[in-house]
Each structure stands twice: as C-alpha cells, then as structure tokens.
Motif scaffolding. Structure first.
Motif, PDB file in Angstrom:
ATOM      1  N   GLU A   2      34.747 -22.193  25.119  1.00 32.01           N
ATOM      2  CA  GLU A   2      35.714 -21.177  24.690  1.00 32.01           C
ATOM      3  C   GLU A   2      35.118 -19.791  24.476  1.00 32.01           C
ATOM      4  N   ALA A   3      33.944 -19.737  23.875  1.00 30.37           N
ATOM      5  CA  ALA A   3      33.413 -18.429  23.476  1.00 30.37           C
ATOM      6  C   ALA A   3      32.352 -17.946  24.444  1.00 30.37           C
ATOM      7  N   GLY A   4      32.632 -16.848  25.130  1.00 24.48           N
ATOM      8  CA  GLY A   4      31.623 -16.181  25.928  1.00 24.48           C
ATOM      9  C   GLY A   4      31.367 -16.748  27.303  1.00 24.48           C
ATOM     10  N   VAL A   5      32.113 -17.760  27.741  1.00 25.09           N
ATOM     11  CA  VAL A   5      31.910 -18.325  29.073  1.00 25.09           C
ATOM     12  C   VAL A   5      32.932 -17.698  30.023  1.00 25.09           C
ATOM     13  N   ASP A   6      32.434 -16.987  30.990  1.00 22.95           N
ATOM     14  CA  ASP A   6      33.298 -16.222  31.893  1.00 22.95           C
ATOM     15  C   ASP A   6      33.793 -17.103  33.034  1.00 22.95           C
ATOM     16  N   VAL A   7      34.912 -17.789  32.814  1.00 24.59           N
ATOM     17  CA  VAL A   7      35.580 -18.587  33.844  1.00 24.59           C
ATOM     18  C   VAL A   7      37.070 -18.284  33.791  1.00 24.59           C
ATOM     19  N   SER A   8      37.766 -18.509  34.897  1.00 28.86           N
ATOM     20  CA  SER A   8      39.196 -18.217  34.951  1.00 28.86           C
ATOM     21  C   SER A   8      39.920 -19.320  35.730  1.00 28.86           C
ATOM     22  N   PHE A   9      40.651 -20.164  34.985  1.00 28.89           N
ATOM     23  CA  PHE A   9      41.416 -21.262  35.577  1.00 28.89           C
ATOM     24  C   PHE A   9      42.885 -20.866  35.726  1.00 28.89           C
ATOM     25  N   HIS A  10      43.571 -21.547  36.628  1.00 24.63           N
ATOM     26  CA  HIS A  10      45.001 -21.291  36.810  1.00 24.63           C
ATOM     27  C   HIS A  10      45.818 -21.847  35.646  1.00 24.63           C
ATOM     28  N   CYS A  11      45.304 -22.913  35.029  1.00 24.60           N
ATOM     29  CA  CYS A  11      46.044 -23.576  33.945  1.00 24.60           C
ATOM     30  C   CYS A  11      45.051 -24.079  32.914  1.00 24.60           C
ATOM     31  N   VAL A  12      45.415 -23.928  31.622  1.00 25.37           N
ATOM     32  CA  VAL A  12      44.581 -24.458  30.537  1.00 25.37           C
ATOM     33  C   VAL A  12      45.433 -25.349  29.655  1.00 25.37           C
ATOM     34  N   ILE A  13      44.865 -26.485  29.285  1.00 25.04           N
ATOM     35  CA  ILE A  13      45.509 -27.394  28.332  1.00 25.04           C
ATOM     36  C   ILE A  13      44.592 -27.488  27.128  1.00 25.04           C
ATOM     37  N   ARG A  14      45.122 -27.157  25.946  1.00 24.73           N
ATOM     38  CA  ARG A  14      44.288 -27.137  24.736  1.00 24.73           C
ATOM     39  C   ARG A  14      44.835 -28.079  23.684  1.00 24.73           C
ATOM     40  N   SER A  15      43.973 -29.013  23.248  1.00 23.15           N
ATOM     41  CA  SER A  15      44.347 -29.864  22.128  1.00 23.15           C
ATOM     42  C   SER A  15      44.463 -28.997  20.880  1.00 23.15           C
ATOM     43  N   LEU A  16      45.462 -29.267  20.076  1.00 22.68           N
ATOM     44  CA  LEU A  16      45.779 -28.405  18.932  1.00 22.68           C
ATOM     45  C   LEU A  16      44.581 -28.255  17.999  1.00 22.68           C
ATOM     46  N   SER A  17      44.327 -26.994  17.619  1.00 23.89           N
ATOM     47  CA  SER A  17      43.189 -26.678  16.751  1.00 23.89           C
ATOM     48  C   SER A  17      43.502 -25.362  16.042  1.00 23.89           C
ATOM     49  N   GLY A  18      42.464 -24.706  15.527  1.00 24.93           N
ATOM     50  CA  GLY A  18      42.657 -23.421  14.878  1.00 24.93           C
ATOM     51  C   GLY A  18      43.178 -22.374  15.841  1.00 24.93           C
TER      52      GLY A  18
ATOM     53  N   LYS B 150      36.552 -31.232   9.187  1.00 26.22           N
ATOM     54  CA  LYS B 150      37.565 -30.670   8.283  1.00 26.22           C
ATOM     55  C   LYS B 150      38.086 -29.319   8.739  1.00 26.22           C
ATOM     56  N   GLU B 151      37.205 -28.475   9.240  1.00 20.11           N
ATOM     57  CA  GLU B 151      37.625 -27.128   9.618  1.00 20.11           C
ATOM     58  C   GLU B 151      38.598 -27.166  10.793  1.00 20.11           C
ATOM     59  N   ILE B 152      38.311 -28.038  11.761  1.00 16.65           N
ATOM     60  CA  ILE B 152      39.243 -28.189  12.885  1.00 16.65           C
ATOM     61  C   ILE B 152      40.548 -28.796  12.388  1.00 16.65           C
ATOM     62  N   LYS B 153      40.442 -29.765  11.510  1.00 21.64           N
ATOM     63  CA  LYS B 153      41.629 -30.444  10.975  1.00 21.64           C
ATOM     64  C   LYS B 153      42.537 -29.469  10.233  1.00 21.64           C
ATOM     65  N   VAL B 154      41.954 -28.653   9.358  1.00 17.79           N
ATOM     66  CA  VAL B 154      42.742 -27.672   8.600  1.00 17.79           C
ATOM     67  C   VAL B 154      43.338 -26.637   9.544  1.00 17.79           C
ATOM     68  N   GLY B 155      42.523 -26.125  10.479  1.00 19.13           N
ATOM     69  CA  GLY B 155      43.017 -25.140  11.442  1.00 19.13           C
ATOM     70  C   GLY B 155      44.174 -25.683  12.258  1.00 19.13           C
ATOM     71  N   LYS B 156      44.074 -26.928  12.660  1.00 23.48           N
ATOM     72  CA  LYS B 156      45.138 -27.573  13.436  1.00 23.48           C
ATOM     73  C   LYS B 156      46.439 -27.631  12.638  1.00 23.48           C
ATOM     74  N   GLU B 157      46.345 -27.985  11.366  1.00 29.85           N
ATOM     75  CA  GLU B 157      47.542 -28.108  10.524  1.00 29.85           C
ATOM     76  C   GLU B 157      48.223 -26.747  10.336  1.00 29.85           C
ATOM     77  N   ILE B 158      47.436 -25.700  10.113  1.00 25.81           N
ATOM     78  CA  ILE B 158      48.023 -24.367   9.911  1.00 25.81           C
ATOM     79  C   ILE B 158      48.670 -23.870  11.201  1.00 25.81           C
ATOM     80  N   THR B 159      47.987 -24.077  12.330  1.00 24.59           N
ATOM     81  CA  THR B 159      48.559 -23.666  13.619  1.00 24.59           C
ATOM     82  C   THR B 159      49.860 -24.400  13.887  1.00 24.59           C
ATOM     83  N   LYS B 160      49.894 -25.661  13.553  1.00 19.87           N
ATOM     84  CA  LYS B 160      51.115 -26.449  13.793  1.00 19.87           C
ATOM     85  C   LYS B 160      52.289 -25.908  12.972  1.00 19.87           C
ATOM     86  N   LYS B 161      52.017 -25.476  11.735  1.00 26.38           N
ATOM     87  CA  LYS B 161      53.071 -24.892  10.906  1.00 26.38           C
ATOM     88  C   LYS B 161      53.589 -23.592  11.516  1.00 26.38           C
TER      89      LYS B 161
END
Length: 808
Positions: A559-575, A611-622
């Motif tokens: 996610e951070a600093g990797v220069d790639v460009s896809f046509h489609c991205v699927i992201r599991s819920l997180s922060g 925990k940090e991913i878990k909390v971030g996921k919950e807030i994003t979901k709200k």
C-alpha cells in the motif's frame, strides 16, 4: 609522565588528557551552537574524562597496552564519575542557585553516562542512580579527587575562567527555558539532556577516532552550494515533465505551491497531496528551496518502511545525479552492538568502522520511523549520537499516518522540540493526514499548515476511482472471494487484492491458482525478503505495462510507496488510511477514466492480535453505514478530508487504543511519558520515595530516563532478522561461513539487507525446532537453510520446501 587519554595502536602515540578534554570541548561547542547551548555542551566536553587525571587510570591504560593478551578488565577504573561529582559539588550546594543546580543535573548526567545511557534521577526501586554516582557511594570511592581538580585548573582552564564559563552556560540554560511558556520544565529539560548527551557522545567518539587515525578531520561539505545545485536540477527535471493531462497539470500546480510555500518561516506543515500526486518530487522541491532560503544544514526523509527508502532514494538520486551525499540508514541483518570507546586507548577495526558511520551528517538522509524514534528514546549511546545532527534541518515524514499508535505522544513531543528549540522545519506528507493535534500530547502544527490550496477541490479533481461498498453486506469466504475475483477478471485485466493477514493471503493465492490456471498470479507478503518482493513487483509491472492479465494477492505491504497501477483493487475492510492507500494502487495516473475499488469483509481473517487493524476496520464500517443511510454524510466521499478527520478522531479516542498513545509499559504499569516528564508533585515514584525515606529527592529532576529507554521498542513484537537463501542470499550465506576480513563482512552484511526477513519469536522457535537455522558470530547473525525458503511464499517454518535451483 603525562596523564594519558588514549594510546594510538599504529605508532604508540599518546593523546594526553588535557588534549582530549580541550578538543572534545571544542567539538561539543560546535555541535551545541546549533541550538544556542554552546557552553552547556562544551562544559560536558571539558569534564567528561576528568577521571583520567589519576595514576590509577594511567597504570590501567599502560597495562592494557603492555599486556594485550591479558589486559585488565575493561572499565575497571571509573573515569566518568569525577566530572559529574565536580559539577555537583560546585553547583548543587546548600546555597545553590536553582538554574546552576539544573546545570549540574543536566550536564552532570551526560558526563557520568557517556559510556552507557542517561541515568535515572529516580528509578523504580526508589533510589537515585544519579546521586549514587555524584554524591554517594561511587563519589566517595573516588580517589585523588582534590588532585584531579587541581590538575584540571592547572592544565585545562583557570578557576576564574571556569567560573565565567559556568555563568555563560547558566545564561544559555535560562534562555533555553524561557522559550514556549506552554511547555513544562521537565519536558524542556528532557530534550535538552538528550541533546547535550548527543553532542558529548559524538564529540568524544569523533575525537577518539580522529586521533586513532592520526587525522586532522574530514573536509566539510558546503551544504548551501550543494543545495543550490540540487535545486537547479530539480527545476530542470520538472521542466521536462509533460502537462498535457489534467492529472499532470495538478501535479505541476502542487509542486509550484510547494516552491512558493518554502519562503515561509520554519514550522510544522502538512503536504496532503493525493496518492500518485508526485509528493516525493514536490516535497524535495520544498525542502531544497526552504534549506537555501533559511540556511538549513540537512534534508532528512523519514519513512515507515525500508521498501519506501529504496524507492525514494533511487528517485532522489536520479533527480539530483549524486550518489555520494545521499545516505540511506535502516536496519542491518547483524545485531547493532553498542559502540563504546575502548577504554584501553585502542580502537579495534570493528570499533573504528562503527565510529565512522551513522553520524547522520550527510546533506541528505533517508531513514525509517524506527530509526528516527530510536534517536530520541532508545537505550544505548549509538542512537543518541545522531540527535544533534537533526538540528537546523528540513525533515520530511512520508506516510506520516503510519506512526505507531503507542508512539504518537512521543513522536509529537520530539517534533515539537525540533521545531521550537532546534530550528527545524517539518513537513508531514500523506494523502491521509492523521489528527496529531487532537491527542493529549498535541503536535504544535502551524495554524495554516496545509500547503495545498483548496484541498477538497484537488481531491475531487484527482478522483480516479469509485469506491464500491460491499463490506456492509455479507462477509466473503476465501472461496466466495475467489469466485468474485473470477467474475471481475472478465472486465478488468489486472486485479490487486489486499488482505489483512498472511494466512488468508496464502489461502486465496492457492485457491486462485486452481481456479485461474491461465492467468499469472502472484503472492506478496513480509515472509519474503526484499529482493524477492522486488523481483515479483518487477514482473508485475512489466505485465501491467504490456496490459497483460495479472492477479496479485498481497498483505498491506504493497500500500505505501509501491508504484503500481491496477485496473481493479479489492480491499479487505481495514482502517480508512489503509483503504485510501490501497485505492492509490488503482488507476494511479487516471489513464483509464474512473475504475472501481471494492471494499469487502473477509470472514476468515483473524484480527484477535491485530488490535489497530480491528479498531480501524470497525470505525470505517460505521462510516460506510452512515454513508449508506445518507449519501452526503462525511462530505459525501469516503476519502474526503471530513471523513478522514472523523476517522482519526474516533481512532485515537477508541478505548482500546487511547490507553496506548502515551506508550504504556505493562511491566511497570506506567506510561513512558510519565517516566520521562512527570513533575515531583505528580510522579508516583517520588511519592513512594518520600514515604520510604521521609524526605523528597534532593534534585529538581526526578525522571527515569534510563528505565524508559530500557523499555522502549518502536514495534511491540520484537523481530529477528534472518538471512534467506534467495538469489544472491545463497552465495552470501556460503561466503559468511568462511569470511574473516571485517571490511568484507561489513560490505556483505550491507548487501544482506536485501536478503533478510524479519521473523517473530514464535516463528524463530519453529525454525529452530525444525532444524532450519544456521548461526554465525556467536548467534548474532542467523540464516535459514534452502529447504526453509519457498519461491512462492518466502520463509517456510516447516523446513520442507523443495529446492528450486531456478531462483539461484
């Protein structure tokens, strides 16, 4: 015979104590002058080795030289207590002047600690290690103290000149403390103590090295001229860019805004360029222009991951056309043994190599958040040595939202010191600015901090993706997600899937390999060494350029600093910050109009220990649920500044995380901020001391510097680096088995950074259990066998991978 500080190995030349004290004083003064504490740092320099003015130390160092095979025990003669005792007796008397007593505490602590780390003024066992050294047991055991003082006044400085020098140091302290009335005395003195310690360590080690090498010093680089040259090259590079698309026009405009903003006074500012907006070049343009206009000495990039260092360093070198003056500093595969001056007067080859490197005095430095925080808070003097070289710098934090939650307060306090007292200008770069001025220990961000004008408008203009919420629907199993990807692949040639754990990444990869046998499918995780990941990304980028179908399943490392460009991205819920970074890997340059980023909830991810991913996921979901009910909620855009501010406010306020912001130390049941900056009135250790001894600690400072450093780790789960047999790593492991030349080993280990993987303790135990480990240098360096590394997954704990000669 003169009193001896060091004996040179090459020719037996003697550096006298007088010469060493005066030369270290002068060096320390030059380092202290950067923040107007010249006499305070010089005071530490001229007193640090006062204890070498004894026959006992002279006999000790001569015995070490004459009996190299059976030298006296290292450190058996205490030479660092005398200077601290001298200051304490002189300034910490019954009729003391408070500001002079503080000089004795702050400078004295640096002196007595210069072969270890700053001592506790009050420790958890309710004793004062500082007083033990300067007033009590150690001080009373010091022989010939009156003669030491006599020699000091006779050889180094007269008593009258010394009194004036102390007055100058006291005036500097008072001026330093008068800055920023909102800052506490303890916090100010914490960072002053660390800064003075840094100047002393570097001055002492540098002078020792120069004497051992019989060198007059290194040629100074004219940073100002160099930055002028760099700036012209940056402008030339910018002129070569095309502005024929709206995205390129936006990039050019934001770069110009950075150039204009650089005229402003130093402070803490934000650069919220959207992902793919060219922030590396724009921030470099700001840094060079600001350094030229305001006389800054260095430009320092701080990034969360070593992979970003490599990418940014390559980009910066390409732009500036300079390999000599750009230092990359990050983790080594061999353990960093504390570099201490050899007290027998010799410096081993290994020692000299350590003394020569990692001073952070290069014009441009790229380092990690771990290394940056270690400079301020980690134990040992090797980290501390670098601190003074941060002064008068432009410091750029790339992807600043990745500051570990437990370190947020410590990070803010360090930056506030650098801005207010050390003359630094600080730039926080990210598309997802964290609310660092919202927490208890607030970051002192400028009231008009943002460089990019009309930020919401820029975000809208930069829109390249459509966020599709499927995370508030039924969770996906691995099999269901594979089927979903199969359907999406019919309309999108390249798909990136980012999941939260290595386990589900591997499971999805294996499922997709069976389901999509004719499409190149790649697996990425931190179980692979950097060279392995780099090779995979090179292959992926080529397929993307050729518009060939490709699927990549990765952990969040991409996610951070990797220069790639896809046509489609699927992201599991997180922060929300991670989701924004993931979106930046889709349609990165806007070349395909608007593309889709799908948010899903993966049913099989175990976030129990994340925990940090878990909390971030919950807030994003709200937030997603709010927007489902009202499309205009949170600015009507999941990636808007309003949504991001809401996210970070709730993130830092969450009960599971808010208790961690001040770096809670479970073993002590205390926050590190308390250990470092609490006052006598509020510090529970001091209350307990009074109860035990019936009187307060007879010091102004009662903080526990060494205890805090002993418990500090930027990353909670300490990992161990192991070399892996991938590519050149196999040859490296073979070479190390028989290599003895220290220069060659150092070079090989630097290469080995690309061929190492950080493993957790349970993983290390499993590798050991399965007889997969190879040990070198008494266990300081570990490697794994060929059968414990997979060409698909990286480290294999079971040690049963087939040996694939194609990767060697």
């Amino acid at each position: 015979m003169p009193y001896i500080a060091h004996i040179r190995k090459e020719d037996g030349g003697i550096q006298t104590v007088r010469e060493h004290l005066i030369e270290v004083k002068e060096l320390a003064e030059s380092y202290g002058e950067k923040i107007n504490v010249k006499h305070l740092s010089g005071l530490a320099g001229m007193l640090h080795d006062l204890g070498k003015y004894t026959n006992e130390f002279r006999d000790y160092i001569l015995a070490a030289v004459q009996n190299p095979d059976a030298p006296p025990r290292k450190g058996s003669v205490d030479h660092s207590t005398a200077g601290g005792k001298f200051l304490y007796q002189l300034l910490h008397t019954e009729n003391m002047v408070p500001s002079q007593a503080l000089v004795a505490e702050v400078v004295g602590n640096a002196i007595i600690s210069h072969h270890s780390y700053l001592q506790d003024f009050l420790s958890p066992n309710l004793e004062s290690p500082f007083l033990l050294r300067v007033r009590d047991k150690k001080a009373k055991e010091l022989e010939g103290f009156e003669e030491i003082k006599h020699l000091f006044y006779q050889e180094v400085i007269s008593s009258e000149e010394f009194k004036q020098y102390i007055m100058n140091a006291t005036t500097e302290l008072e001026a330093y403390l008068s800055k920023d009335s909102s800052d506490s005395l303890e916090n100010k003195l914490l960072f002053l103590s660390k800064y003075l310690f840094s100047t002393l360590i570097d001055a002492d080690r540098t002078n020792t090295r120069l004497y051992e090498e019989n060198s007059g010093g290194e040629e100074e680089v004219n940073h100002s001229e160099l930055f002028e040259t760099y700036y012209k090259r940056v402008l030339k590079k910018i002129e070569s860019f095309s502005v024929d698309t709206p995205i390129n026009q936006l990039r050019a405009n934001m770069s110009l805004q950075c150039d204009e903003f650089a005229e402003k006074p130093s402070g803490i500012y934000t650069l919220s360029i959207p992902t793919g907006g060219g922030k590396t070049l724009a921030s470099l343009r700001y840094a060079l222009k600001h350094a030229i206009r305001h006389g800054k000495r260095q430009i320092i990039y701080v990034v969360p991951f070593t992979t970003i260092i490599e990418q940014n360093a390559a980009e910066i070198r390409n732009i500036l056309q300079d390999d000599i003056h750009i230092l990359e500093h990050h983790s080594n595969v061999i353990e960093d043994v504390e570099d201490d001056e050899n007290e027998d007067g010799y410096a081993s080859m290994n020692q000299r190599l350590k003394l020569a490197k990692d001073k952070w005095d290069s014009p441009i430095i790229l380092t990690t958040m771990v290394q940056f925080l270690n400079v301020f808070y980690s134990k040992g003097n090797r980290n501390s040595r670098r601190l003074h070289n941060l002064a008068q710098s432009v410091i750029i934090f790339d992807e600043v939202q990745k500051v570990p939650v437990s370190c947020v307060s410590l990070f803010n306090q360090a930056l506030n010191f650098l801005k207010t007292y050390a003359g630094c200008s600080i730039l926080l770069c990210t598309a997802t600015q964290p609310a660092l001025d919202f927490v208890e220990y607030k970051l002192d961000i400028h009231k008009d901090a943002e460089i990019v004008q009309n930020l919401d408008g820029v975000v809208r203009s930069f829109k390249r993706v459509n966020m599709v919420d499927q995370a508030t629907e039924e969770p996906f199993s691995t099999y269901q997600l594979a089927s979903f990807i199969h359907e999406k692949q019919k309309e999108a040639q390249s798909i990136l899937i980012i999941l939260n754990t290595k386990t589900v990444v591997k499971a999805l990869y294996e499922t997709l390999k069976e389901k999509e046998p004719y499409i190149p499918i790649y697996h990425l995780s931190t179980s692979m060494c950097a060279a392995h990941r780099k090779q995979i990304l090179t292959e992926i980028r080529q397929l993307l350029r050729d518009e060939h179908p490709v699927i990549c399943i990765s952990t969040q490392l991409i996610e951070a600093g990797v220069d790639v460009s896809f046509h489609c991205v699927i992201r599991s819920l997180s922060g929300l910050d991670s989701i924004a970074q993931a979106a930046g890997r889709c349609n990165r340059h806007g070349e395909k109009g608007i593309k889709d980023v799908y948010l899903i909830d993966h049913a099989e991810e175990n976030l129990k220990f994340l925990k940090e991913i878990k909390v971030g996921k919950e807030i994003t979901k709200k937030i997603l649920l709010d927007m489902k009910k009202n499309s205009k909620s949170h600015g009507g855009d999941l990636l808007s500044k309003i949504a991001m501010d809401h996210y970070f406010h709730h993130y830092y306020s969450d009960p599971e995380l808010s208790s961690k912001l001040n770096y809670f130390v479970p073993k002590l049941e205390k926050n590190m901020t308390d250990l470092l900056t609490e006052t006598k009135r509020t510090y529970s250790y001091h209350d307990a001391y009074v109860s035990k001894h019936g009187k307060p600690v007879p010091l102004f400072l009662v903080n526990s510097y060494k205890t805090a450093a002993d418990h500090f780790e930027v990353i909670d789960n300490v990992t161990t680096s192991v070399l892996v047999p991938y590519g050149e790593g196999k040859e490296l492991i073979a070479t190390l088995s028989g290599e003895e030349n220290i220069d060659d080993i150092t070079k090989l280990l630097r290469t080995g950074q690309q061929y190492s993987v950080n493993v957790f303790q349970y993983e290390l135990d499993k590798l050991s259990e399965n007889q997969a480990l190879i040990s070198y240098f008494d266990g300081k360096l570990l490697a794994i066998k060929e059968s414990a590394y997979s060409n698909e997954y990286g480290v294999n704990l079971n040690n049963d991978s087939p040996i694939d000669i194609s990767i060697f």
